[in-house]
Design an enzyme around this catalytic site. Structure first.
Site, PDB file in Angstrom:
ATOM      1  N   LYS A  15       0.870  -1.177   0.000  1.00 19.15           N
ATOM      2  CA  LYS A  15       0.000   0.000   0.000  1.00 19.15           C
ATOM      3  C   LYS A  15       0.904   1.224   0.000  1.00 19.15           C
ATOM      4  CE  LYS A  15      -4.498   0.660   0.157  1.00 19.15           C
ATOM      5  NZ  LYS A  15      -5.462  -0.188  -0.545  1.00 19.15           N
ATOM      6  N   ASN A  43     -17.676   4.606  -6.184  1.00 21.71           N
ATOM      7  CA  ASN A  43     -17.527   3.544  -7.190  1.00 21.71           C
ATOM      8  C   ASN A  43     -18.109   2.223  -6.705  1.00 21.71           C
ATOM      9  OD1 ASN A  43     -15.626   1.076  -8.026  1.00 21.71           O
ATOM     10  ND2 ASN A  43     -15.834   2.437  -9.767  1.00 21.71           N
TER      11      ASN A  43
END
Length: 411
Positions: free
Chosen positions: A102, A216
């Site tokens: 990440k 989304n």
């Protein structure tokens, strides 16, 4: 409890259930590499500004590390560490050959022009290009980044290493992105929900759903649930919340939000307090927004029978215990929202092969992966007499531990 503490707690619980050796447990918890870089760029007015960018690469025992890059003012090293670790377990639960990573840059993308964002992305890529790669670490979009960000990373990386479309996923279709990738996380949430409901003799058709977060993931999940005969009775996001006990017309709500930028003043539903959504009357609650939204303050009031964790870490461990006592079934994040990384894997495979799939093949293969992963989790639940969260964690951790031991790294 913050995301890192909760993730470590779940990991340690899974390690105890599996009876992992303490050396193996420690080696699985420590990140492979943490990278911190200064990114200095000229702003459009000619002044120089500097941002801190970083990448946490957690584990590569099962394959290249994989995870999003976020642009956010509160990019927090603890949270990113937790999310990198979660990506390791999530990839293993989905049974795709990746580890976890990440990263991000501490900035507010809304305050930067498109050209400033491009310069920032290119400088960041220049600083980390020799630490990412097709078979090393494959970034993807996350909060505050998108397909355009990935296009800039791909272009900058290719200046150093030659044309390498597989170095990032979530790219524009014209640069080797996969069909079906945009909807993948939301569609995966629906496939996961179907697998869970089938286990309880139910289906999406006729059940009521509340969706928190209409970005989304939430909008795609709600749209597909609506198409399959589910009744979405409440929806919220940062702009407001709406409810309709007879079901909201989701395509109409999506059009309203696209044209106005808000859920407010939608004619097909009544407005409601956004904080009420999590405790709204429904069969299935789908949190698709931030972490820690279900906590000891509101868990006792949740009315849903099923919770599908489309967000990362939406349920605090204290809420977990309260909800378990109420008999609420929680489908954990490291499985429920793994559709995105699964289709990212399909994109990477297509790029390496130089052969693209049609959307039907992407969606069908995603359904196969999500359904198989659910049955593997259920099998771990039966073996270890545990809930779905620990079933998923023991599945992911055991796969990574086996790969680590087979490589001989634990010594």
């Amino acid at each position: 409890m913050n995301a890192l503490a909760a993730t470590n707690r779940n990991f340690r619980h899974a390690a105890r259930i599996l009876g992992l050796d303490s050396k193996v447990e420690k080696s699985l918890l420590i990140p492979f590499r943490e990278i911190k870089v200064e990114c200095t760029i000229p702003k459009d007015d000619g002044t120089l500004v500097s941002y801190v960018g970083f990448r946490v690469q957690h584990d590569n025992a099962r394959g290249p590390m994989k995870g999003g890059i976020r642009y956010h003012p509160e990019v927090d090293p603890d949270e990113v560490n937790a999310l990198a670790q979660l990506m390791t377990w999530k990839s293993a639960v989905a049974d795709i050959p990746y580890g976890g990573a990440k990263g991000g840059i501490g900035c507010n993308p809304g305050d930067l022009s498109k050209s400033e964002l491009e310069r920032l992305t290119r400088v960041f890529t220049q600083k980390i290009h020799d630490l990412i790669g097709v078979h090393t670490d494959v970034p993807a979009p996350d909060m505050g980044t998108n397909a355009q960000t990935m296009a800039w990373i791909l272009d900058e990386y290719s200046k150093f290493h030659g044309h390498s479309p597989a170095v990032v996923t979530g790219k524009p279709i014209d640069l080797g992105g996969s069909l079906g990738r945009e909807a993948a996380t939301g569609r995966g949430v629906v496939f996961a929900t179907e697998a869970l409901l089938a286990e309880h003799g139910k289906s999406i058709k006729g059940l009521t759903f509340a969706v928190q977060g209409f970005g989304n993931v939430g909008s795609w999940a709600a749209k597909i649930i609506h198409e399959r005969g589910g009744k979405v009775v409440a929806v919220s996001d940062i702009t407001g919340a709406v409810k309709n006990p007879n079901g909201i017309d989701i395509p109409e709500l999506i059009r309203h939000k696209e044209s106005t930028g808000s859920l407010k003043n939608f004619q097909g539903a009544d407005s409601m307090d956004a904080n009420e959504l999590l405790v709204h009357e429904c069969d299935v609650l789908i949190p698709c927004a931030l972490g820690g939204v279900l906590n000891r303050e509101n868990a006792a009031d949740v009315k849903a029978k099923f919770i599908i964790e489309a967000a990362n870490h939406p349920t605090d461990p204290e809420a977990d215990e309260i909800l378990a006592k109420k008999g609420v079934v929680i489908l954990p994040d490291i499985y429920a929202n793994s559709g995105g990384v699964t289709v990212s894997y399909f994109e990477w495979v297509q790029n390496i092969q130089g052969f693209m799939w049609d959307e039907e093949q992407v969606n069908k293969t995603l359904q196969n992966y999500m359904t198989r992963a659910f049955h593997n989790i259920k099998s771990m639940c039966q073996t270890h007499d545990c809930n779905l969260r620990m079933g998923a964690f023991t599945l992911g951790v055991s796969r990574v531990a086996r790969a680590t031991l087979l490589r001989g790294w634990e010594a």
